[in-house]
Design an enzyme around this catalytic site. Structure first.
Site, PDB file in Angstrom:
ATOM      1  N   HIS A 137     -72.984   8.272 -10.210  1.00  0.00           N
ATOM      2  CA  HIS A 137     -73.003   9.731 -10.375  1.00  0.00           C
ATOM      3  C   HIS A 137     -73.316  10.425  -9.063  1.00  0.00           C
ATOM      4  O   HIS A 137     -73.940   9.860  -8.157  1.00  0.00           O
ATOM      5  CB  HIS A 137     -73.974  10.160 -11.481  1.00  0.00           C
ATOM      6  CG  HIS A 137     -75.388   9.718 -11.306  1.00  0.00           C
ATOM      7  ND1 HIS A 137     -76.328  10.467 -10.648  1.00  0.00           N
ATOM      8  CD2 HIS A 137     -76.038   8.602 -11.743  1.00  0.00           C
ATOM      9  CE1 HIS A 137     -77.505   9.839 -10.683  1.00  0.00           C
ATOM     10  NE2 HIS A 137     -77.356   8.703 -11.335  1.00  0.00           N
TER      11      HIS A 137
ATOM     12  N   ASP B 146     -74.946  13.468  -8.802  1.00  0.00           N
ATOM     13  CA  ASP B 146     -76.121  14.349  -8.808  1.00  0.00           C
ATOM     14  C   ASP B 146     -77.423  13.581  -8.661  1.00  0.00           C
ATOM     15  O   ASP B 146     -77.474  12.352  -8.828  1.00  0.00           O
ATOM     16  CB  ASP B 146     -76.148  15.214 -10.076  1.00  0.00           C
ATOM     17  CG  ASP B 146     -76.255  14.377 -11.345  1.00  0.00           C
ATOM     18  OD1 ASP B 146     -75.638  13.289 -11.406  1.00  0.00           O
ATOM     19  OD2 ASP B 146     -76.949  14.805 -12.292  1.00  0.00           O
TER      20      ASP B 146
ATOM     21  N   GLU C  52     -75.235  13.471 -14.564  1.00  0.00           N
ATOM     22  CA  GLU C  52     -75.877  12.368 -15.287  1.00  0.00           C
ATOM     23  C   GLU C  52     -77.351  12.642 -15.540  1.00  0.00           C
ATOM     24  O   GLU C  52     -77.893  12.287 -16.593  1.00  0.00           O
ATOM     25  CB  GLU C  52     -75.715  11.071 -14.491  1.00  0.00           C
ATOM     26  CG  GLU C  52     -76.177   9.804 -15.228  1.00  0.00           C
ATOM     27  CD  GLU C  52     -77.669   9.510 -15.105  1.00  0.00           C
ATOM     28  OE1 GLU C  52     -78.199   8.727 -15.911  1.00  0.00           O
ATOM     29  OE2 GLU C  52     -78.311  10.083 -14.189  1.00  0.00           O
TER      30      GLU C  52
ATOM     31  N   ASP D  95     -72.376   0.215 -14.722  1.00  0.00           N
ATOM     32  CA  ASP D  95     -72.992   1.459 -14.267  1.00  0.00           C
ATOM     33  C   ASP D  95     -74.339   1.133 -13.631  1.00  0.00           C
ATOM     34  O   ASP D  95     -74.781  -0.025 -13.623  1.00  0.00           O
ATOM     35  CB  ASP D  95     -73.152   2.421 -15.450  1.00  0.00           C
ATOM     36  CG  ASP D  95     -73.355   3.869 -15.025  1.00  0.00           C
ATOM     37  OD1 ASP D  95     -73.376   4.147 -13.807  1.00  0.00           O
ATOM     38  OD2 ASP D  95     -73.504   4.734 -15.911  1.00  0.00           O
TER      39      ASP D  95
END
Length: 515
Positions: free
Chosen positions: A132, A134, A199, A226
């Site tokens: 992600h 962020d 996220e 992930d």
């Protein structure tokens, strides 16, 4: 009758002694013969012609990525201008990826990125690597050893928000794909890169939309990797080696709003019970009656396998316990329940996060409210947790209202019968040849919640080393990653992509999972 009592007692004692002897024999044999779940693939070495070094150019790209203040504050509230600048930086920094005819790039939900790298064999199901864009907000900026958005290199470490959560994996994936494509190699299996932009606030506008887009395309993904649990150093008691913790599931969550309404009035004329008192008793019951300990329930889930997969490398007392969880699981469960960090793996947890009541010192409040935050063990469910709480409180005056909830994730396949897990284990041990690999589950949540419909094999793993002293840095002060760790991250993703060119098949290693 009394004359025969000594004989009866003697038989009982002999029977008890015989039982103990049999149990002791079984424990000794199992401890001595317990199988190893580890493998020894060829190590990734600095001298390999395809080794990706953390040279000045790659470090510069990574430190620049840290300088973008892509903060998510709450759902729908972030830093759109920084996200736009960051995605443009990514486009400019990886020219081979963005100029390749094999690559399709989609901007999803305004800022999230989805890449498709077409493989040479269209008959193979694609796989997906996720991360992600962020980061979480900064606290106590004055106490950081280096400015939190500087990407400063200091004493072999890169400092800054996002270095371990999770721009390391984002940039590591991109560096690996850039390296592969620049060498003229076309992967056999199609690869997706999915980078959500929110996220840290549940991925509602990023990963959720990515998942929906892929579902609409009819994609079925072979496996998804992930961010997640790390390579732990000193995190598993009884093990001196590094342990790579691969999360095959995530806890669910349930936030309950409890309310009691009773007649209020002046403090000079109190009733025998008040709203505050009734709710306080209910909360006390919940804290005094924890949810079932899954170790004590003789579970065979990740919380058990996490220990069994490293049992052969433990010191003798720990090895004896973990090789014989059929006998010692209640004891292990009791030990795990003593510390918050381990208790979270043993059961569904209960946390009182808010308690509100009263408006004036001499007024009996007519209402009291509280919020309970449960993190649900993968073996349980939202419905079971609510029912458990109702039975424990056992008071109809306490009203339940669900604020938010999510079921625990499905448990992904692991062990020797899972080709994707074994390929992941092989890749980890190529980068960390001395590390042990074991399944576990996450007590937190990732963007994978939005991908459950795409694949039955979803793993959460961070390919860097973390020690107990590093844990407070996660979402905390002085977040950092060593240059060596970042180098390993890039090479991990490279080797994973290369290994995915191999056929996915079950490989036997001479031991059985059914113990």
């Amino acid at each position: 009758m009394w004359k025969s009592l000594p004989r009866v007692l003697s038989l009982v004692v002999r029977g008890f002694a015989l039982t103990l002897a049999v149990l002791a024999t079984i424990v000794v044999i199992r401890t001595a013969t317990f199988p190893s779940y580890q493998t020894s693939p060829p190590e990734c070495k600095l001298t390999d012609p395809d080794f990706i070094p953390a040279d000045q150019e790659r470090l510069s790209r990574f430190t620049s990525a840290i300088q973008f203040r892509t903060v998510s504050y709450e759902r729908g509230v972030g830093t759109p201008q920084e996200l736009a600048r960051f995605t443009q930086f990514i486009r400019e920094s990886f020219p081979t990826i963005h100029g390749s005819p094999l690559v399709r790039r989609d901007v999803v939900g305004n800022y999230s990125l989805l890449y498709r790298v077409d493989g040479s064999d269209a008959s193979l199901k694609p796989y997906m690597l996720a991360s992600h864009l962020d980061v979480v907000p900064i606290t106590q900026e004055a106490n950081w050893e280096a400015p939190p958005f500087s990407g400063q290199l200091k004493d072999g470490y890169i400092y800054g928000r996002g270095t371990i959560d999770a721009k390391h994996s984002l940039m590591g994936c991109l560096e690996a794909v850039e390296f592969i494509l620049s060498r003229g190699h076309r992967p056999k299996r199609t690869l997706y890169l999915a980078f959500g932009h929110d996220e840290e606030t549940s991925g509602h506008f990023g990963a959720k939309v990515i998942g929906e887009m892929l579902a609409q395309r009819g994609e079925k993904i072979e496996f998804i990797l992930d961010e997640g649990t790390p390579v732990g150093e000193g995190l598993v008691p009884g093990v001196s080696k590094q342990v790579a913790l691969v999360s095959v599931a995530e806890k669910g969550f349930l936030q309950l709003h409890l309310t009691v309404n009773e007649e209020g009035g002046h403090a000079s004329m109190p009733r025998s019970e008040s709203a505050i008192g009734i709710l306080s008793k209910a909360i006390s019951k919940l804290e005094d009656s924890p949810h079932p300990n899954m170790f004590k329930m003789f579970g065979t889930g990740p919380e058990t396998r996490m220990l069994e997969y490293v049992a052969t490398e433990m010191t003798l007392p720990y090895r004896m316990l973990t090789s014989n969880l059929w006998l010692f699981s209640p004891l292990v469960g009791w030990v795990y329940s003593k510390k918050p960090q381990t208790n979270a793996f043993a059961r569904t947890t209960t946390a009182l996060t808010r308690f509100n009541a009263g408006v004036k010192d001499n007024v009996i409040s007519p209402e009291a409210t509280a919020v309970i935050d449960h993190r649900i063990h993968p073996s349980s469910s939202v419905e079971e947790v609510i029912e458990f709480d109702r039975k424990v409180i056992n008071d109809p005056r306490v009203k339940f209202n669900v604020i938010n909830n999510m079921e625990p994730s499905p448990t992904s396949p692991y062990g020797k019968d899972s080709p994707t897990y074994m390929l992941l284990q092989k890749t980890i041990q190529q980068i960390y040849p001395d590390a042990l690999v074991t399944p576990t589950f996450m007590v937190a949540n990732t963007d994978t919640r939005h991908y459950w419909s795409l694949s039955s094999a979803i793993y959460r793993f961070n390919p860097y080393v973390m020690t107990p002293s590093d844990l407070p840095r996660f979402h905390g002060l002085n977040e950092r990653i060593s240059v060596q760790n970042y180098e390993r991250v890039m090479n991990f993703y490279y080797h994973l992509i290369v290994n995915m060119d191999e056929p996915l098949e079950i490989k036997r290693h001479g031991h059985e999972d059914e113990l």
